[in-house]
Design a protein around this motif. Structure first.
Motif, PDB file in Angstrom:
ATOM      1  N   ARG A  52      51.937  67.382  44.983  1.00 33.93           N
ATOM      2  CA  ARG A  52      51.159  68.614  45.087  1.00 33.93           C
ATOM      3  C   ARG A  52      51.702  69.454  46.231  1.00 33.93           C
ATOM      4  N   THR A  53      51.748  70.745  46.056  1.00 34.15           N
ATOM      5  CA  THR A  53      52.237  71.652  47.089  1.00 34.15           C
ATOM      6  C   THR A  53      51.177  72.707  47.390  1.00 34.15           C
ATOM      7  N   GLY A  54      51.419  73.476  48.450  1.00 35.03           N
ATOM      8  CA  GLY A  54      50.526  74.569  48.808  1.00 35.03           C
ATOM      9  C   GLY A  54      49.405  74.197  49.744  1.00 35.03           C
ATOM     10  N   ASP A  55      49.388  72.945  50.244  1.00 36.74           N
ATOM     11  CA  ASP A  55      48.338  72.521  51.168  1.00 36.74           C
ATOM     12  C   ASP A  55      48.696  72.928  52.596  1.00 36.74           C
ATOM     13  N   PRO A  56      47.708  73.381  53.390  1.00 43.01           N
ATOM     14  CA  PRO A  56      47.992  73.751  54.787  1.00 43.01           C
ATOM     15  C   PRO A  56      48.290  72.527  55.640  1.00 43.01           C
ATOM     16  N   ILE A  57      49.161  72.699  56.627  1.00 39.25           N
ATOM     17  CA  ILE A  57      49.549  71.638  57.556  1.00 39.25           C
ATOM     18  C   ILE A  57      49.030  72.009  58.934  1.00 39.25           C
ATOM     19  N   ASP A  58      48.236  71.117  59.516  1.00 41.85           N
ATOM     20  CA  ASP A  58      47.682  71.352  60.847  1.00 41.85           C
ATOM     21  C   ASP A  58      48.203  70.294  61.812  1.00 41.85           C
ATOM     22  N   GLY A  59      48.205  70.632  63.103  1.00 43.58           N
ATOM     23  CA  GLY A  59      48.578  69.674  64.132  1.00 43.58           C
ATOM     24  C   GLY A  59      49.989  69.795  64.644  1.00 43.58           C
ATOM     25  N   LEU A  60      50.804  70.668  64.073  1.00 41.32           N
ATOM     26  CA  LEU A  60      52.202  70.802  64.505  1.00 41.32           C
ATOM     27  C   LEU A  60      52.277  71.256  65.965  1.00 41.32           C
ATOM     28  N   ALA A  61      51.413  72.197  66.332  1.00 38.85           N
ATOM     29  CA  ALA A  61      51.416  72.679  67.720  1.00 38.85           C
ATOM     30  C   ALA A  61      50.977  71.589  68.683  1.00 38.85           C
ATOM     31  N   ASP A  62      50.098  70.692  68.221  1.00 37.08           N
ATOM     32  CA  ASP A  62      49.646  69.598  69.081  1.00 37.08           C
ATOM     33  C   ASP A  62      50.790  68.642  69.398  1.00 37.08           C
ATOM     34  N   ALA A  90      51.735  84.530  54.132  1.00 39.79           N
ATOM     35  CA  ALA A  90      51.727  85.861  54.743  1.00 39.79           C
ATOM     36  C   ALA A  90      51.047  85.877  56.105  1.00 39.79           C
ATOM     37  N   SER A  91      50.116  84.941  56.310  1.00 40.34           N
ATOM     38  CA  SER A  91      49.401  84.903  57.582  1.00 40.34           C
ATOM     39  C   SER A  91      50.129  84.108  58.651  1.00 40.34           C
ATOM     40  N   GLY A  92      51.229  83.464  58.256  1.00 40.72           N
ATOM     41  CA  GLY A  92      51.983  82.651  59.198  1.00 40.72           C
ATOM     42  C   GLY A  92      51.613  81.184  59.176  1.00 40.72           C
ATOM     43  N   ALA A  93      50.643  80.808  58.336  1.00 43.05           N
ATOM     44  CA  ALA A  93      50.262  79.400  58.218  1.00 43.05           C
ATOM     45  C   ALA A  93      51.370  78.614  57.534  1.00 43.05           C
TER      46      ALA A  93
END
Length: 433
Positions: A344-354, A374-377
């Protein structure tokens, strides 16, 4: 030096990261790249398989070096198109890249060069498939003769599953110019090792060995994948392993290809089995492997651009010996939901900045299948999404740092193996668990 890297996976991110740290690199470009590579290189929306477009881009950028990352552009002749413009390119010609593009061709080269490998049959009919399966018995090893992104190999004790895969390999390529082919081999026992070598077609410079983990799940369960993790060094390996492989595999192969008039210039990857009968070649690749590149480059102290440029210009023999960190490196791949079947694709990824804030520079994230909206996510855009790489004084420390960083990352439905380098870190033993 102006450098253009072709590709958009974690291997290319690892290459770009190392090149961005090289003081001799004055400008770094990548086509098409990904969300992570955009942080260290200027991206260009060029099709990596279009040799003419890549050559035009390299010429327009006045690139001093082009590095072709993935296998498909190499087999498609992208390096030839760039080389025809007089631009130094790190990557073999389409003819030489058949060492990866066709397992039958690789077997022929190995036979001529007396390179130790598994006995095999090249099959084009159901009758030939049955004969080969009967000759070797279980466990059965069946390979697609062509490129399959690391997932064209089936190793099974089920003769019906082996036969079905072989028939599929033949059927899916029946319209190809050389017909459909499956390669059926004897099973090779023992742990596997990946060894890269940089070559200009004559001189061969080995890198440090690594071990990767092909199966999807812990304990080497599940289907083959493009690779779920890797580590280097290999504390259990014979210190003389690299010299042995140089003498019996790498140099003879490069010499044989030069003798045939198809010199191999670029990265020669030997996938090896350390069997009870000695070293045997499982396969050759014509480019840096993924995820082994991530751990090997993490340990390389010699600036990368000069090494690759020397291979591209036939001057490797003049380089001083490579310098290496004594630290260990571990990479853990984070894959998307339902990889490797229908990810599956298109899921947001969080925690990279951490990870960047709390774990760098000992641990960092290399992007594989990602894109920015477009929002930079940052969103998932492939099966293998991220490679989390960490270094440390030993494998245990590197492993701990890698998994700590993995724990900071959130991707809905994602999966990763929890046993990368566990056995090697615990006791220096062989094996992949």
């Amino acid at each position: 030096m102006k450098v253009l890297v072709i590709g958009g996976g974690a291997r290319e991110h690892a290459l770009c990261r190392s090149l961005s740290l090289d003081p001799d690199v004055t400008a770094l470009h990548c086509a098409p790249g990904n969300a992570g590579i955009a942080e260290v290189a200027e991206l260009h929306g060029v099709n990596a398989l279009d040799g003419r477009a890549v050559a035009e881009l390299a010429s327009g950028l006045e690139a001093d070096l082009v590095v072709v990352g993935p296998e498909a552009p190499l087999v498609a002749g992208v390096a030839d198109a760039v080389r025809a413009r007089g631009i130094p390119v790190f990557g073999p010609s389409a003819q030489a890249a058949q060492l990866e593009g066709s397992k039958a061709f690789a077997k022929d080269v190995m036979a001529a060069a007396a390179v130790p490998t598994a006995r095999s049959y090249v099959c084009t009919t159901p009758e030939e498939i049955d004969t080969a399966l009967d000759a070797f018995g279980a466990p059965y090893v069946v390979k697609d003769d062509g490129l399959a992104a690391g997932k064209g190999v089936v190793v099974t004790g089920d003769v019906d599953a082996a036969r079905a895969h072989a028939l599929a390999c033949v059927a899916q390529r029946r319209d190809a110019a050389d017909g459909g082919r499956a390669v059926i081999e004897e099973f090779l026992d023992g742990p596997e090792v990946s060894l890269f070598a940089v070559t200009d077609g004559e001189t061969v410079v080995p890198l440090r060995p690594a071990q990767d983990f092909k199966r999807a799940y812990d304990g080497d369960a599940g289907p083959n994948t493009g690779g779920m993790g890797a580590y280097s060094p290999l504390p259990w390996a014979d210190p003389k392993l690299v010299d042995e492989v140089m003498d019996t595999v790498l140099q003879p192969t490069v010499d044989e290809l030069r003798r045939r008039g198809t010199p191999f210039s670029g990265l020669l990857y030997a996938g090896l089995a350390i069997t009870s009968r000695g070293v045997r070649v499982i396969e050759f690749n014509a480019r840096f492997g993924d995820p082994e590149t991530q751990v090997v480059l993490a340990r390389l102290k010699t600036p990368l651009a000069g090494l690759l440029h020397a291979a591209a210009t036939g001057t490797l023999a003049a380089l001083p010996p490579l310098r290496w960190s004594e630290d260990a490196a571990v990479t853990v791949v984070i894959a998307s939901h339902n990889y490797p079947d229908t990810p599956r694709t298109g899921d947001p990824i969080d925690g990279l900045a951490d990870v960047a804030a709390q774990d760098a520079p000992e641990a960092y994230v290399l992007h594989a299948g990602t894109r920015q909206d477009a929002s930079g996510a940052v969103l998932s855009a492939g099966g293998r999404v991220l490679s989390v790489t960490a270094t440390g004084a030993d494998l245990g420390i590197a492993r701990e740092r890698a998994y700590r960083a993995v724990g900071r990352i959130s991707l809905d439905g994602s999966q990763h193996r929890t046993d990368i380098a566990a056995k090697a870190a615990a006791d220096g033993g062989a094996g992949q668990a």
